[in-house]
Design a protein around this motif. Sequence first.
Motif, PDB file in Angstrom:
ATOM      1  N   ALA A  76       0.934  -1.167  -0.101  1.00 23.57           N
ATOM      2  CA  ALA A  76       0.056   0.164  -0.091  1.00 23.57           C
ATOM      3  C   ALA A  76       0.853   1.173   0.090  1.00 23.57           C
ATOM      4  CB  ALA A  76      -0.735   0.058   1.355  1.00 23.57           C
ATOM      5  N   VAL A  77       0.783   2.198  -0.961  1.00 27.81           N
ATOM      6  CA  VAL A  77       1.775   3.290  -1.145  1.00 27.81           C
ATOM      7  C   VAL A  77       0.693   4.343  -1.369  1.00 27.81           C
ATOM      8  CG1 VAL A  77       3.550   1.844  -2.037  1.00 27.81           C
ATOM      9  CG2 VAL A  77       1.801   2.533  -3.753  1.00 27.81           C
ATOM     10  N   ASN A  78       1.431   5.677  -1.252  1.00 26.73           N
ATOM     11  CA  ASN A  78       0.960   6.843  -1.414  1.00 26.73           C
ATOM     12  C   ASN A  78       1.731   7.144  -2.813  1.00 26.73           C
ATOM     13  OD1 ASN A  78      -0.853   7.507   0.688  1.00 26.73           O
ATOM     14  ND2 ASN A  78       0.895   7.763   2.040  1.00 26.73           N
ATOM     15  N   SER A  79       0.720   7.445  -3.828  1.00 26.30           N
ATOM     16  CA  SER A  79       1.307   7.873  -5.053  1.00 26.30           C
ATOM     17  C   SER A  79       0.834   9.447  -5.383  1.00 26.30           C
ATOM     18  CB  SER A  79       0.601   7.043  -6.340  1.00 26.30           C
ATOM     19  OG  SER A  79      -0.815   7.352  -6.521  1.00 26.30           O
ATOM     20  N   GLY A 134      -2.916   9.846  -5.055  1.00 22.72           N
ATOM     21  CA  GLY A 134      -3.269   9.511  -3.932  1.00 22.72           C
ATOM     22  C   GLY A 134      -2.950   8.072  -3.435  1.00 22.72           C
ATOM     23  N   PRO A 135      -3.543   7.583  -2.496  1.00 23.92           N
ATOM     24  CA  PRO A 135      -3.210   6.115  -1.807  1.00 23.92           C
ATOM     25  C   PRO A 135      -3.701   5.222  -2.819  1.00 23.92           C
ATOM     26  CG  PRO A 135      -5.131   7.400  -0.474  1.00 23.92           C
ATOM     27  CD  PRO A 135      -4.506   8.210  -1.613  1.00 23.92           C
ATOM     28  N   VAL A 136      -2.936   3.987  -3.000  1.00 19.76           N
ATOM     29  CA  VAL A 136      -3.261   3.051  -3.752  1.00 19.76           C
ATOM     30  C   VAL A 136      -2.632   1.575  -3.103  1.00 19.76           C
ATOM     31  CG1 VAL A 136      -3.159   4.404  -6.004  1.00 19.76           C
ATOM     32  CG2 VAL A 136      -1.227   3.113  -5.457  1.00 19.76           C
ATOM     33  N   ARG A 137      -3.164   0.500  -3.562  1.00 20.68           N
ATOM     34  CA  ARG A 137      -3.088  -0.847  -3.114  1.00 20.68           C
ATOM     35  C   ARG A 137      -2.260  -1.304  -4.166  1.00 20.68           C
ATOM     36  NH1 ARG A 137      -6.629  -4.507   0.039  1.00 20.68           N
ATOM     37  NH2 ARG A 137      -8.037  -4.030  -1.648  1.00 20.68           N
ATOM     38  N   ALA A 145      -7.164   1.297  -7.042  1.00 20.79           N
ATOM     39  CA  ALA A 145      -7.303   2.759  -6.913  1.00 20.79           C
ATOM     40  C   ALA A 145      -8.761   3.141  -7.148  1.00 20.79           C
ATOM     41  CB  ALA A 145      -6.395   3.434  -7.547  1.00 20.79           C
ATOM     42  N   HIS A 195     -10.730   5.420  -6.583  1.00 23.63           N
ATOM     43  CA  HIS A 195     -10.941   6.688  -6.715  1.00 23.63           C
ATOM     44  C   HIS A 195     -10.442   7.112  -8.446  1.00 23.63           C
ATOM     45  CE1 HIS A 195      -6.951   6.404  -5.364  1.00 23.63           C
ATOM     46  NE2 HIS A 195      -6.792   7.715  -5.790  1.00 23.63           N
ATOM     47  N   GLU A 237       5.351  14.114 -10.938  1.00 21.75           N
ATOM     48  CA  GLU A 237       6.691  13.928  -9.875  1.00 21.75           C
ATOM     49  C   GLU A 237       7.723  13.280 -10.838  1.00 21.75           C
ATOM     50  OE1 GLU A 237       5.403  11.447  -6.489  1.00 21.75           O
ATOM     51  OE2 GLU A 237       4.026  13.142  -5.996  1.00 21.75           O
TER      52      GLU A 237
END
Length: 478
Positions: free
Chosen positions: A59-62, A65-68, A85, A87, A179
Amino acid sequence: MRVLHVCAELFPLLKTGGLADVAGALPLALGALACDVRVLLPGFPAILAGLNMDGEVAAVNSMAGPVRILFGHTDSGIAVYVIDAPHCFDRPGSPYLDVGQQPYSDNHLRFALLGWVAARLASGLDSYWRAELVHAHDWHAGLVPAYLVAAGRPAKSVFTVHNLAYQGVFPAAAFASLELPPEFFSLEGLEFHGKISFMKAGLYFCDHITTVSPRYACEITHDEQGCGLDGLLRTRKADLSGILNGVDDQVWSPNLDPLIAANYSLEKMQGKAKCKLDMQIRMGLDQCSDQPLFAVVSRLTEQKGLHLVLAALDEITRRGGQFVLLGGGDTALEGAFKAAAAANPTQIAVQIGYDEACSHRIMAAADVLLVPSRFEPCGLTQLYALKYGALPLVRRVGGLADTVIDCSLENLEDASATGFVFDDFNTTALTKALRRAFILWHRPKDWKTTRRSAMQVDFGWSAAAAQYMALYERLIGE
């Protein structure tokens, strides 16, 4: 060898075009050559619903937004990472367009995620498996090579162009959210006429470019089909090659296909006549085996040359042929084909939209498949048609030229002919090819010989997989 494929769709989980067929077949063909292949996909609902899930990788913040990152397998055995994700991917509409048929305003973030996650998987996000090479497909995965370079090149990269005309172009203002290093937004990077081009990013930053046919690899280095990127492609010509797509024999085979009215084979062709009759009944056409059935299974766009087919419909029906179309896209073309069917319902039938089962039935029923494209990177429908004994009538361009042999007198003489090929992109040239099709139809012995030659051509995935393996080994060894 550990290879990660990155794409937006995969058959049979999610399909909007031929890319899904490639993504669903090539990993299996590579696996047969002892390549350890996994596929990274966006978490569209259809993809999540169709997988057998094994668990969560991370689970990471991209930047989106947050994604698994989940891991699972398809029923056919393909190992898959999925970006969960909701969203980003759980929305009404298609994978790329909203319910109003407009691109989602955050498509740059939704598909940048593919590249962002791929680079992290290549950098060790999954402690149990790490890619040595990442193979990205089309503009949706165009930022994969850029994120790999930004991460210090943890893996080699291959970028495959399935259709250069679709480039993933976004406003320059979107760059800040990706990014990526600031210097990447430049002429020597992903800047394209003041905007961002995902396609250009893939072409510029990857270690090697492939396209889906040898001829298309040459065509896109010239102005006519280079779509504004021919200059870049010419500078990368030493790193550009064409590898012809294949056909999955487990999905497209008339003697095994469960979706058609009757199975048949090269040695037992009776089932094809039953399939033709079934199509005529389903579509309300005259039930007549003597009339050649011409077919189109295609997106309705200018690229596909469907306006030429519209102009040639009278030629087909006047000579006693029938016509059936399955496809959707341009609303004006849809309306024109529906009007033609309404005016002549016993000879012309049209089904708007896409239906996988119907596409199989049409291949099995058709005598001739029309693919008069303005350009065609590879084309898969003509490959399916060859297997099903529907002679392709195609323009001499891209993968169509690489896969169909014209029924010229000399090719008929040595039984190498497999279809009908014309050159100029206009109605006159198409009409002349149609006339040759009717002439051959009225020579049943030559027709059957040509159909036999078509069905004997082998366009399985094994040859393409071997070429990709050789490319991977060379890149990893450098």
